[in-house]
Design a protein around this motif. Sequence first.
Motif, mmCIF file in Angstrom:
data_model
loop_
_atom_site.group_PDB
_atom_site.id
_atom_site.type_symbol
_atom_site.label_atom_id
_atom_site.label_comp_id
_atom_site.label_asym_id
_atom_site.label_seq_id
_atom_site.Cartn_x
_atom_site.Cartn_y
_atom_site.Cartn_z
ATOM 1 N N ARG A 236 9.339 3.945 -4.813
ATOM 2 C CA ARG A 236 9.146 2.579 -4.304
ATOM 3 C C ARG A 236 8.082 2.544 -3.208
ATOM 4 N NH1 ARG A 236 14.709 -0.779 -4.211
ATOM 5 N NH2 ARG A 236 15.411 -0.254 -6.300
ATOM 6 N N ILE A 237 8.061 3.560 -2.369
ATOM 7 C CA ILE A 237 7.043 3.615 -1.321
ATOM 8 C C ILE A 237 5.659 3.809 -1.935
ATOM 9 C CG2 ILE A 237 6.170 4.972 0.622
ATOM 10 C CD1 ILE A 237 9.151 5.453 1.373
ATOM 11 N N PHE A 238 5.546 4.715 -2.906
ATOM 12 C CA PHE A 238 4.257 4.922 -3.571
ATOM 13 C C PHE A 238 3.783 3.644 -4.256
ATOM 14 C CE2 PHE A 238 5.196 9.685 -3.943
ATOM 15 C CZ PHE A 238 4.364 9.978 -2.872
ATOM 16 N N PRO B 66 -0.935 1.618 -3.918
ATOM 17 C CA PRO B 66 -1.552 2.110 -5.166
ATOM 18 C C PRO B 66 -2.617 3.179 -4.883
ATOM 19 C CG PRO B 66 -1.454 -0.283 -5.154
ATOM 20 C CD PRO B 66 -1.049 0.180 -3.777
ATOM 21 N N GLY B 67 -2.649 4.171 -5.757
ATOM 22 C CA GLY B 67 -3.628 5.246 -5.634
ATOM 23 C C GLY B 67 -3.157 6.409 -4.790
ATOM 24 N N THR B 68 -1.891 6.389 -4.316
ATOM 25 C CA THR B 68 -1.394 7.486 -3.480
ATOM 26 C C THR B 68 -0.546 8.477 -4.262
ATOM 27 O OG1 THR B 68 0.559 6.193 -2.819
ATOM 28 C CG2 THR B 68 -1.389 6.101 -1.381
#
Length: 68
Positions: free
Chosen positions: A59-61, A65-67
């Motif tokens: 959920r944090i990722f 976006p892109g992490t």
Amino acid sequence: MERRPAKNDDITYEYSKDDPKRSHIMPTEVSPCGSVMWGVADIAAKKSYWIERQNIAERIFALYPGTE
């Protein structure tokens, strides 16, 4: 609340919100996919459930976006 793992003793454990040394250690387990889970108590809803570390991370990722 209940003590996990249960202890077979005659001591009564009481959580007091006014005790400055109070603490609550959430029970932990490993999910079927191998991720750590914590047992959470929602006092207002009078429910308990498990939250999974992997689900929290996903959920944090999704917020950034892109992490991945």
